[in-house]
Design an enzyme around this catalytic site. Structure first.
Site, PDB file in Angstrom:
ATOM      1  N   CYS A   1      -7.232 -27.382   8.509  1.00 46.95           N
ATOM      2  CA  CYS A   1      -5.945 -26.706   8.690  1.00 46.95           C
ATOM      3  C   CYS A   1      -5.053 -27.453   9.682  1.00 46.95           C
ATOM      4  CB  CYS A   1      -6.157 -25.252   9.139  1.00 46.95           C
ATOM      5  SG  CYS A   1      -6.437 -25.026  10.914  1.00 46.95           S
TER       6      CYS A   1
ATOM      7  N   GLY B   1     -11.171   3.978   1.610  1.00 39.92           N
ATOM      8  CA  GLY B   1     -12.054   4.789   2.443  1.00 39.92           C
ATOM      9  C   GLY B   1     -13.306   4.081   2.911  1.00 39.92           C
TER      10      GLY B   1
ATOM     11  N   ASP C   1      -8.013  -7.263   1.401  1.00 41.90           N
ATOM     12  CA  ASP C   1      -6.980  -7.454   2.430  1.00 41.90           C
ATOM     13  C   ASP C   1      -7.510  -6.918   3.744  1.00 41.90           C
ATOM     14  OD1 ASP C   1      -5.255  -4.880   3.563  1.00 41.90           O
ATOM     15  OD2 ASP C   1      -6.451  -4.426   1.783  1.00 41.90           O
TER      16      ASP C   1
ATOM     17  N   CYS D   1      -6.293 -27.342  13.382  1.00 36.52           N
ATOM     18  CA  CYS D   1      -7.460 -28.173  13.707  1.00 36.52           C
ATOM     19  C   CYS D   1      -7.159 -29.669  13.590  1.00 36.52           C
ATOM     20  CB  CYS D   1      -8.641 -27.787  12.820  1.00 36.52           C
ATOM     21  SG  CYS D   1      -9.296 -26.151  13.215  1.00 36.52           S
TER      22      CYS D   1
ATOM     23  N   GLN E   1     -11.645   7.314  -4.016  1.00 39.82           N
ATOM     24  CA  GLN E   1     -12.103   7.828  -2.729  1.00 39.82           C
ATOM     25  C   GLN E   1     -13.453   8.541  -2.924  1.00 39.82           C
ATOM     26  OE1 GLN E   1     -11.045   7.170   0.194  1.00 39.82           O
ATOM     27  NE2 GLN E   1      -8.920   6.488  -0.024  1.00 39.82           N
TER      28      GLN E   1
ATOM     29  N   ASP F   1      -2.643   8.378  -1.643  1.00 41.20           N
ATOM     30  CA  ASP F   1      -3.978   8.983  -1.579  1.00 41.20           C
ATOM     31  C   ASP F   1      -4.236   9.521  -0.184  1.00 41.20           C
ATOM     32  OD1 ASP F   1      -4.087   6.430  -0.357  1.00 41.20           O
ATOM     33  OD2 ASP F   1      -6.252   6.383  -0.596  1.00 41.20           O
TER      34      ASP F   1
ATOM     35  N   ASP G   1       0.851  -1.184   0.000  1.00 38.43           N
ATOM     36  CA  ASP G   1       0.000   0.000   0.000  1.00 38.43           C
ATOM     37  C   ASP G   1       0.892   1.240   0.000  1.00 38.43           C
ATOM     38  OD1 ASP G   1       0.931   0.235   2.555  1.00 38.43           O
ATOM     39  OD2 ASP G   1      -0.964  -0.201   3.540  1.00 38.43           O
ATOM     40  N   SER G   2       0.294   2.410  -0.162  1.00 42.15           N
ATOM     41  CA  SER G   2       1.083   3.619  -0.419  1.00 42.15           C
ATOM     42  C   SER G   2       1.618   4.268   0.842  1.00 42.15           C
ATOM     43  CB  SER G   2       0.213   4.643  -1.157  1.00 42.15           C
ATOM     44  OG  SER G   2      -0.794   5.139  -0.281  1.00 42.15           O
ATOM     45  N   GLY G   3       1.103   3.877   2.002  1.00 44.05           N
ATOM     46  CA  GLY G   3       1.450   4.558   3.245  1.00 44.05           C
ATOM     47  C   GLY G   3       0.465   5.653   3.603  1.00 44.05           C
ATOM     48  N   GLY G   4      -0.404   5.994   2.662  1.00 46.96           N
ATOM     49  CA  GLY G   4      -1.366   7.076   2.890  1.00 46.96           C
ATOM     50  C   GLY G   4      -2.264   6.839   4.088  1.00 46.96           C
ATOM     51  N   PHE G   5      -2.840   5.657   4.187  1.00 46.13           N
ATOM     52  CA  PHE G   5      -3.777   5.366   5.276  1.00 46.13           C
ATOM     53  C   PHE G   5      -3.098   5.516   6.632  1.00 46.13           C
ATOM     54  CE2 PHE G   5      -5.931   2.561   8.285  1.00 46.13           C
ATOM     55  CZ  PHE G   5      -7.238   3.019   8.167  1.00 46.13           C
TER      56      PHE G   5
ATOM     57  N   HIS H   1      -4.998 -20.790  11.863  1.00 48.18           N
ATOM     58  CA  HIS H   1      -6.378 -21.209  11.615  1.00 48.18           C
ATOM     59  C   HIS H   1      -7.193 -20.095  10.942  1.00 48.18           C
ATOM     60  CE1 HIS H   1     -10.425 -22.740  12.110  1.00 48.18           C
ATOM     61  NE2 HIS H   1     -10.733 -21.550  12.614  1.00 48.18           N
TER      62      HIS H   1
END
Length: 377
Positions: free
Chosen positions: A307, A217, A267, A310, A190, A147, A93-97, A336
């Site tokens: 998995c 967003g 994600d 389990c 956005q 962004d 990701d861009s780092g914006g968030f 899990h």
């Protein structure tokens, strides 16, 4: 082109789509869930374990890797793939968030964002050009445009100015992107919860012809039905021949509903974060393994799960590990939860192939303990 979307099939019942995203490090079967490896590692998991549960792609965080170890060190190591020993696709990701979540420690200008490191208070600066420089050095298959993610709720005029700036920044990202032949740059739509702003953002960005598009967003505190409304009118504007990515969404119900609305990639830190608190996802709904009633429960977390956790360990044992602050307990719950969501997406893809995704959704919600009035984790 670094990334190419291959359309396979549309579900006759739901309209969801089955596809493949071709990247320099392999094929991503879509719809897909991307485990989040914020600091070049998915917490407590090895790359070999992620491959064993068939994760096609993982996500890393530009902001955190910029702070440490630094993108120059990652570049000297041969790029993020070699640095973390992961030979499948990576998205950064861009780092914006992350920067915009530091509301008390940052100042937004047209040029970029001045902020202080959450680690040591150092003064730092991120802009479209810097975000591209960092991601070009990290070397992921897919990188995100820088962004601004407006908070929820926010005043219309603020969201309008923010969204327009995001479009201008996207154009600067395109110009600054130094490796378009082997790294795909996705733009981020956005506009908050405002239909006119979302549509304008989508139109502005699609006119620039990015290799893929994300919807940002959302999942920032708004009710689920608002998120689905935004998807309903935004996704149809995005190009059908390119990947569509819904950022920060990972609850089982939202993965299914997002897929129905034509999303290809998701994600979220949800499965790993709640695992560390002793909360697990099972085919019968949420299970908080720390609860006392599991102290003598020698069955698996989920009898329907195949998995590693389990197949080998009991609820009683996992509860004991967590209560004793043993790291292995967190590894088992994390394994899990990630396996559960990756299996869910395999089931979603199979349901699309067989034109029965709406039936699958209804069956899953009934078993998972969700109904139309209570869609949430």
């Amino acid at each position: 082109m670094a990334v190419k979307y291959e359309f396979i099939k549309q579900c006759k019942q739901s309209g969801a789509r089955l596809g493949r995203v071709h990247t320099p490090h392999g094929i991503i079967e879509t719809p897909t869930f991307m485990p989040v490896g914020t600091q070049a590692t998915v917490k407590t998991m090895s790359p070999e374990e992620l491959k064993a549960m068939d994760a096609h792609i993982i996500l890393s965080n530009t902001y955190h890797l910029f702070l440490r170890p630094g993108h120059d060190i990652v570049k000297r190591a041969g790029g993020l793939h070699k640095f973390m020993n992961w030979d499948r696709p990576i998205l950064t990701d861009s780092g914006g968030f992350q920067v915009f979540s530091l509301s008390e420690m940052r100042k937004i200008t047209e040029e970029g964002v001045h902020f202080r490191s959450h680690l040591n208070g150092d003064k730092l600066f991120l802009s479209p050009e810097v975000a591209m420089e960092i991601q070009n050095a990290l070397g992921p298959d897919i990188m995100m445009a820088f962004d601004e993610c407006p908070p929820y709720p926010a005043e219309y005029e603020y969201v309008k100015q923010s969204t327009e700036r995001t479009s201008r920044w996207a154009e600067r990202c395109l110009k600054a992107h130094a490796r378009p032949d082997d790294q795909a740059l996705f733009a981020i739509v956005q506009g908050g919860m405002h239909k006119d702003l979302r549509i304008q953002s989508a139109k502005d960005l699609t006119s620039m012809d990015f290799p893929g598009y994300a919807i940002g967003g959302l999942s920032v505190g708004e009710p689920k039905h608002l998120m689905y409304d935004v998807l309903d009118y935004t996704v149809p504007i995005l190009p059908a021949d390119k990947p569509r990515y819904l950022m920060g969404v990972g609850s089982p119900d939202a993965l299914i509903e997002g897929s129905i609305r034509g999303i290809d990639m998701f994600d979220c830190v949800l499965p790993t974060r709640i695992a560390r608190n002793g909360t697990t996802m099972t085919s019968n709904g949420r299970l908080v393994i720390r609860n006392a009633k599991y102290a003598e429960d020698f069955g698996p977390l989920d009898p329907n799960c195949s998995c590693y956790t389990c197949q080998n360990y009991s609820r009683a044992y996992i509860r004991h590990l967590l209560k004793a602050d043993e790291t292995f307990g967190i590894r088992l719950t994390t394994y899990h939860n990630l396996h559960f969501l990756l299996q869910l997406m395999r089931d979603v893809r199979q349901a699309i192939m067989e034109d029965r995704l709406l039936d699958f959704r209804d069956s899953f919600f009934a078993t998972y303990g969700l109904n139309d009035n209570d869609k949430g984790f």
